[in-house]
Design an enzyme around this catalytic site. Structure first.
Site, PDB file in Angstrom:
ATOM      1  N   LYS A 196      37.092  32.374  27.217  1.00 33.17           N
ATOM      2  CA  LYS A 196      37.344  30.944  27.471  1.00 33.17           C
ATOM      3  C   LYS A 196      37.708  30.242  26.167  1.00 33.17           C
ATOM      4  O   LYS A 196      38.661  29.477  26.109  1.00 33.17           O
ATOM      5  CB  LYS A 196      36.113  30.250  28.083  1.00 33.17           C
ATOM      6  CG  LYS A 196      35.789  30.542  29.504  1.00 33.17           C
ATOM      7  CD  LYS A 196      36.731  29.957  30.524  1.00 33.17           C
ATOM      8  CE  LYS A 196      37.887  30.877  30.788  1.00 33.17           C
ATOM      9  NZ  LYS A 196      37.753  31.938  31.726  1.00 33.17           N
TER      10      LYS A 196
ATOM     11  N   LYS B 126      48.990  30.765  34.642  1.00 33.91           N
ATOM     12  CA  LYS B 126      47.859  30.792  35.572  1.00 33.91           C
ATOM     13  C   LYS B 126      47.887  32.056  36.408  1.00 33.91           C
ATOM     14  O   LYS B 126      46.867  32.662  36.672  1.00 33.91           O
ATOM     15  CB  LYS B 126      47.921  29.552  36.483  1.00 33.91           C
ATOM     16  CG  LYS B 126      46.778  29.460  37.473  1.00 33.91           C
ATOM     17  CD  LYS B 126      45.463  29.244  36.749  1.00 33.91           C
ATOM     18  CE  LYS B 126      44.264  29.277  37.680  1.00 33.91           C
ATOM     19  NZ  LYS B 126      43.024  29.535  36.928  1.00 33.91           N
TER      20      LYS B 126
ATOM     21  N   HIS C  37      26.850  47.270  14.827  1.00 29.46           N
ATOM     22  CA  HIS C  37      27.710  48.428  14.576  1.00 29.46           C
ATOM     23  C   HIS C  37      29.125  48.023  14.158  1.00 29.46           C
ATOM     24  O   HIS C  37      30.070  48.763  14.416  1.00 29.46           O
ATOM     25  CB  HIS C  37      27.738  49.323  15.821  1.00 29.46           C
ATOM     26  CG  HIS C  37      26.383  49.791  16.217  1.00 29.46           C
ATOM     27  ND1 HIS C  37      25.724  50.816  15.568  1.00 29.46           N
ATOM     28  CD2 HIS C  37      25.512  49.323  17.158  1.00 29.46           C
ATOM     29  CE1 HIS C  37      24.525  50.985  16.119  1.00 29.46           C
ATOM     30  NE2 HIS C  37      24.375  50.089  17.075  1.00 29.46           N
TER      31      HIS C  37
ATOM     32  N   ARG D 271      50.827  26.652  36.414  1.00 26.97           N
ATOM     33  CA  ARG D 271      51.048  28.098  36.395  1.00 26.97           C
ATOM     34  C   ARG D 271      51.400  28.595  34.988  1.00 26.97           C
ATOM     35  O   ARG D 271      51.370  29.793  34.734  1.00 26.97           O
ATOM     36  CB  ARG D 271      52.194  28.463  37.347  1.00 26.97           C
ATOM     37  CG  ARG D 271      51.853  28.240  38.803  1.00 26.97           C
ATOM     38  CD  ARG D 271      53.088  28.355  39.663  1.00 26.97           C
ATOM     39  NE  ARG D 271      53.626  29.696  39.685  1.00 26.97           N
ATOM     40  CZ  ARG D 271      53.473  30.550  40.688  1.00 26.97           C
ATOM     41  NH1 ARG D 271      52.787  30.196  41.743  1.00 26.97           N
ATOM     42  NH2 ARG D 271      54.009  31.749  40.654  1.00 26.97           N
TER      43      ARG D 271
ATOM     44  N   CYS E 286      56.317  31.644  36.057  1.00 25.90           N
ATOM     45  CA  CYS E 286      57.442  30.856  36.561  1.00 25.90           C
ATOM     46  C   CYS E 286      57.126  30.225  37.905  1.00 25.90           C
ATOM     47  O   CYS E 286      56.344  30.761  38.683  1.00 25.90           O
ATOM     48  CB  CYS E 286      58.653  31.752  36.731  1.00 25.90           C
ATOM     49  SG  CYS E 286      59.109  32.633  35.260  1.00 25.90           S
TER      50      CYS E 286
ATOM     51  N   GLU F 243      33.121  36.725  28.787  1.00 27.78           N
ATOM     52  CA  GLU F 243      33.808  35.621  29.461  1.00 27.78           C
ATOM     53  C   GLU F 243      33.774  34.354  28.593  1.00 27.78           C
ATOM     54  O   GLU F 243      34.768  33.635  28.492  1.00 27.78           O
ATOM     55  CB  GLU F 243      33.156  35.398  30.835  1.00 27.78           C
ATOM     56  CG  GLU F 243      33.658  34.208  31.623  1.00 27.78           C
ATOM     57  CD  GLU F 243      35.147  34.229  31.944  1.00 27.78           C
ATOM     58  OE1 GLU F 243      35.823  35.237  31.705  1.00 27.78           O
ATOM     59  OE2 GLU F 243      35.664  33.194  32.395  1.00 27.78           O
TER      60      GLU F 243
ATOM     61  N   GLU G 267      41.211  31.331  24.818  1.00 23.42           N
ATOM     62  CA  GLU G 267      42.341  30.880  25.636  1.00 23.42           C
ATOM     63  C   GLU G 267      42.748  29.448  25.350  1.00 23.42           C
ATOM     64  O   GLU G 267      43.928  29.145  25.256  1.00 23.42           O
ATOM     65  CB  GLU G 267      41.963  30.927  27.120  1.00 23.42           C
ATOM     66  CG  GLU G 267      42.012  32.256  27.749  1.00 23.42           C
ATOM     67  CD  GLU G 267      41.812  32.133  29.246  1.00 23.42           C
ATOM     68  OE1 GLU G 267      42.749  32.410  29.983  1.00 23.42           O
ATOM     69  OE2 GLU G 267      40.708  31.738  29.679  1.00 23.42           O
TER      70      GLU G 267
ATOM     71  N   TRP H 195      58.617  30.908  32.419  1.00 27.00           N
ATOM     72  CA  TRP H 195      57.675  31.480  31.443  1.00 27.00           C
ATOM     73  C   TRP H 195      58.401  32.688  30.872  1.00 27.00           C
ATOM     74  O   TRP H 195      58.637  33.667  31.572  1.00 27.00           O
ATOM     75  CB  TRP H 195      56.394  31.876  32.148  1.00 27.00           C
ATOM     76  CG  TRP H 195      55.279  32.308  31.248  1.00 27.00           C
ATOM     77  CD1 TRP H 195      54.385  31.508  30.599  1.00 27.00           C
ATOM     78  CD2 TRP H 195      54.914  33.651  30.915  1.00 27.00           C
ATOM     79  NE1 TRP H 195      53.498  32.282  29.889  1.00 27.00           N
ATOM     80  CE2 TRP H 195      53.800  33.601  30.064  1.00 27.00           C
ATOM     81  CE3 TRP H 195      55.434  34.909  31.257  1.00 27.00           C
ATOM     82  CZ2 TRP H 195      53.193  34.729  29.542  1.00 27.00           C
ATOM     83  CZ3 TRP H 195      54.825  36.040  30.735  1.00 27.00           C
ATOM     84  CH2 TRP H 195      53.715  35.940  29.887  1.00 27.00           C
TER      85      TRP H 195
ATOM     86  N   ASN I 204      61.812  34.106  39.914  1.00 30.41           N
ATOM     87  CA  ASN I 204      60.509  34.507  39.365  1.00 30.41           C
ATOM     88  C   ASN I 204      60.422  36.024  39.451  1.00 30.41           C
ATOM     89  O   ASN I 204      60.847  36.601  40.451  1.00 30.41           O
ATOM     90  CB  ASN I 204      59.356  33.934  40.200  1.00 30.41           C
ATOM     91  CG  ASN I 204      59.257  32.429  40.089  1.00 30.41           C
ATOM     92  OD1 ASN I 204      59.979  31.805  39.327  1.00 30.41           O
ATOM     93  ND2 ASN I 204      58.365  31.847  40.873  1.00 30.41           N
ATOM     94  N   GLY I 205      59.813  36.648  38.458  1.00 31.29           N
ATOM     95  CA  GLY I 205      59.672  38.104  38.485  1.00 31.29           C
ATOM     96  C   GLY I 205      60.485  38.736  37.375  1.00 31.29           C
ATOM     97  O   GLY I 205      60.949  38.048  36.447  1.00 31.29           O
TER      98      GLY I 205
HETATM   99  O1  M6R Z   1      44.417  35.364  39.354  1.00 35.87           O
HETATM  100  P1  M6R Z   1      43.649  36.482  38.710  1.00 35.87           P
HETATM  101  O2  M6R Z   1      42.180  36.305  38.843  1.00 35.87           O
HETATM  102  O3  M6R Z   1      44.078  37.832  39.192  1.00 35.87           O
HETATM  103  O4  M6R Z   1      44.019  36.388  37.185  1.00 35.87           O
HETATM  104  C1  M6R Z   1      43.543  37.327  36.266  1.00 35.87           C
HETATM  105  C2  M6R Z   1      43.693  36.830  34.852  1.00 35.87           C
HETATM  106  O5  M6R Z   1      45.041  36.617  34.551  1.00 35.87           O
HETATM  107  C3  M6R Z   1      42.910  35.534  34.638  1.00 35.87           C
HETATM  108  O6  M6R Z   1      41.567  35.679  34.931  1.00 35.87           O
HETATM  109  C4  M6R Z   1      43.060  35.066  33.184  1.00 35.87           C
HETATM  110  O7  M6R Z   1      42.409  35.941  32.309  1.00 35.87           O
HETATM  111  C5  M6R Z   1      42.524  33.648  33.070  1.00 35.87           C
HETATM  112  N1  M6R Z   1      43.412  32.856  32.294  1.00 35.87           N
HETATM  113  C6  M6R Z   1      41.162  33.581  32.511  1.00 35.87           C
HETATM  114  O8  M6R Z   1      40.717  32.295  32.273  1.00 35.87           O
END
Ligand code: M6R
Length: 629
Positions: free
Chosen positions: A505, A624, A524, A27, A2, A501, A508, A75, A101-102
């Protein structure tokens, strides 16, 4: 997650609010809304599920205006993304409106009590509870002073409104960054913070409010970061900050560094692509002033630990979420290899509820791009509570995690807007490499070894530049495989976290199922997934385990699986026809490989997502900055 934006001043605020909401889009959100209050026409709310354009279309049907207003991108946490569940939420039959927010954890009992008292709930959100709760206290104030005009309210320093908000906050369990506006008082916004960021921008005869500095671009560079438990009483000409329970506080106005507010796309089609291509520069910025060739070591200004304290560290815990957790895994290999200190990498969401037996010599690093991730913040607080030194490796200056840590390392990678983290990851790896060098040089690393590592780090930005030349090749490969429904990412040693990673990517932003594995572990279980439509991306630049990974590649080929190899030119020769597609990257030392191999995996995810027509910078369901548990 949010976002909040607000304005009170001399100009009409609707355009500013909409522009501010657009700046907060990165965000992650699923609906948006604004409320304005004006002297002649009272309070007006517009909200819409979906993209901000839907809200803009609604606004075009209204004549909303006002020199005071707040906006929100939601959100969803409680209740689906609908118009009704969007913020602002109105309390007490139109007396006031709240954006939040929260998460309010005790919203159910509060809701029951408020319903019993006659308050009518329209949404499924926790926020509506806040709106009615404040209204209930505000109505008590009104009963005591029924004739409060805007003028007499201002003369009292808005104290009756503050009392109503404060009494409500004292009843809430959970986290909030919130803003309240009142129908009958068109000159004041009351904001409050606990566990969810809020900043106030100070202008000339105007004030701004936002959940991060980006909406303030062009408005002001004077900013006040609110702390937990603070309440801000904001009018066009005044800003009063008070602690919820302790009274008046000094508002510390800081000047925002310009690089934290550069948020345009610089001609790129997406923020993600821009951020991928920025990496030679962001790595230079992360390393700037931190390499000390004369002492063959690194140096950090903000660790706030003496050399003696650092020498006595016997164990390091690295914690974070998502990509930051992957950077932690790279850090584990780095610190154990270069500094010979045992490292554990913990998901922050698990660490916060575990009770690990950690001894006195344990140093904890919270790794985070945003500095606001709720699980990472909570894990760090728990480690602090247990008496451990906790340091932050974060990108956002002044973020909650950076502020609460004993010290730390800023990445200086500039704002990362694309939801998929790219440049923050490579900067985290670079920061961890320098940290491993620094700790290693205090222990067994010789000056010669230290000097070699420094040379390799200094050459790194140019190597990343060279790696970016794979762009066109990766794009062609993306077109070839964009229809596939599952990918495997395989690597060993330093490239195992790189595989995790790479898979994250792809998942996501393209919504393709992808799994990262240590290459040999694939036998395995995951090998059962392999068929002609399941590509395996092998991250196998060169080095000690190269031949072993080639054997794993053979195993995939033998089962008809397409193989994409990310490797250096030597590796390409050795792999030859075994791979269906080869992406060549420059040669670097093994401990720097995750930074170089990140480039093709980021580009592969980007181009596959583009090919599939996905919203690269704002992928569905993601935020974000994940500020809820
Ligand atoms: O802001 P942060 O690095 O603490 O965020 C952690 C994760 O939410 C963040 O890395 C998330 O996995 C990303 N969308 C990865 O691309």
């Amino acid at each position: 997650m949010c976002g909040i934006v607000g304005y009170v001043g001399k100009f009409d605020c609707v355009d500013f609010l909409v522009q501010g909401l657009r700046r907060l889009e990165y965000r992650g959100y699923d609906s948006s809304g604004i409320v304005t209050v004006n002297k002649s026409g009272g309070m007006h709310v517009a909200k819409a599920a979906g993209r901000i354009d839907k809200l803009v279309a609604k606004l075009a049907q209204t004549e909303m205006s006002g020199k005071l207003g707040v906006g929100h991108t939601r959100w969803a946490t409680h209740g689906p993304a609908t118009d009704v569940n969007s913020h602002p939420h109105v309390g007490g039959d139109g007396l006031l409106a709240v954006v939040h927010n929260g998460v309010i954890e005790n919203f159910r009992p509060l809701k029951q009590r408020l319903e019993a008292a006659g308050y009518c709930f329209r949404s499924a959100t926790d926020t509506e509870v806040v709106a009615h709760l404040i209204a209930s206290y505000w109505e008590l104030e009104l009963a005591a002073q029924p004739d409060l005009t805007p003028k007499s309210m201002a003369a009292q320093g808005y104290e009756p409104l503050v009392r109503a908000v404060r009494a409500s906050l004292q009843k809430l369990h959970g986290t909030y960054g919130l803003a309240v506006v009142f129908r009958d008082y068109p000159d004041v916004i009351i904001a409050a913070k606990l566990g969810s960021p809020l900043v106030v921008g100070v202008g000339d005869g105007e004030h701004f409010l936002a959940s991060d500095p980006s909406p303030l671009v062009g408005g002001t560079d004077k900013i006040v970061y609110l702390d937990d438990h603070e309440i801000a009483v904001i009018t066009a000409d005044s800003l009063r900050v008070l602690h919820r329970d302790l009274g008046e506080k000094h508002a510390d106005v800081q000047t925002l560094a310009t690089n934290t507010i550069e948020v345009d796309m610089a001609g790129y089609e997406h923020f993600m692509l821009k951020e991928i291509f920025e990496q030679p520069d962001t790595l230079r910025n992360t390393m700037r002033g931190r390499l000390k060739p004369d002492e063959a070591t690194a140096h950090f200004g903000g660790l706030n630990l003496t050399a003696k304290e650092l020498r006595s560290v016997r164990r390091i815990v690295l914690t974070g979420c998502g990509t930051s957790w992957h950077a932690g895994l790279v850090g584990e290999y780095l610190i154990e290899e270069l500094a010979r200190i045992p490292v554990e990498v913990e998901y922050a969401s698990e660490l916060r509820y575990r009770n690990p037996p950690l001894d006195d010599g344990t140093l904890v690093f919270a790794i985070t791009q945003s500095g606001e991730t709720a699980d990472t913040l909570a894990a760090m607080r728990e480690m602090k509570r247990m008496g451990h030194m906790t340091l932050a490796i974060s990108n956002v200056v002044g973020s909650s995690i950076a502020k609460e840590a004993h010290g730390g390392i800023y990445l200086h990678a500039g704002p990362e807007i694309g939801v998929a983290s790219t440049k923050a990851f490579t900067s985290q790896c670079a920061a961890l490499t320098m940290l491993a060098l620094y700790l290693g040089r205090m222990r067994h690393l010789s000056p010669v070894q230290g000097a070699q590592i420094i040379e390799q780090l200094q050459a790194l930005p140019d190597k990343v530049n060279a790696a970016l030349e794979c762009d066109a090749v990766v794009r062609r490969i993306a077109e070839k495989y964009a229809h596939c429904r599952t990918f495997l990412y395989l690597g060993r040693q330093f490239n195992f976290p790189a595989a995790l990673e790479g898979a994250l990517k792809l998942k996501e932003i393209s919504y393709i199922h992808a799994e990262g594995y240590p290459a040999a572990e694939m036998k395995h279980g995951p090998i059962a997934l392999v068929d002609s439509e399941t590509p395996s991306v092998f991250i196998v630049p060169q080095g000690a385990v190269f031949d072993k990974v080639i054997s794993n590649m053979e195993e995939i080929k033998a089962r008809g699986g397409p193989v994409i190899a990310i490797t250096c030119s030597e590796g390409a020769k050795a792999i030859g026809a075994l791979a269906d597609d080869i992406i060549e990257i420059p040669t670097v030392a093994d401990f720097l490989q995750p930074i170089i191999t990140a480039i093709p995996t980021q580009l592969l995810a980007y181009y596959i997502a583009l090919e599939r027509g996905c919203d690269v910078d704002k992928p569905r369901n993601l935020a974000k900055s994940v500020t809820v548990e």
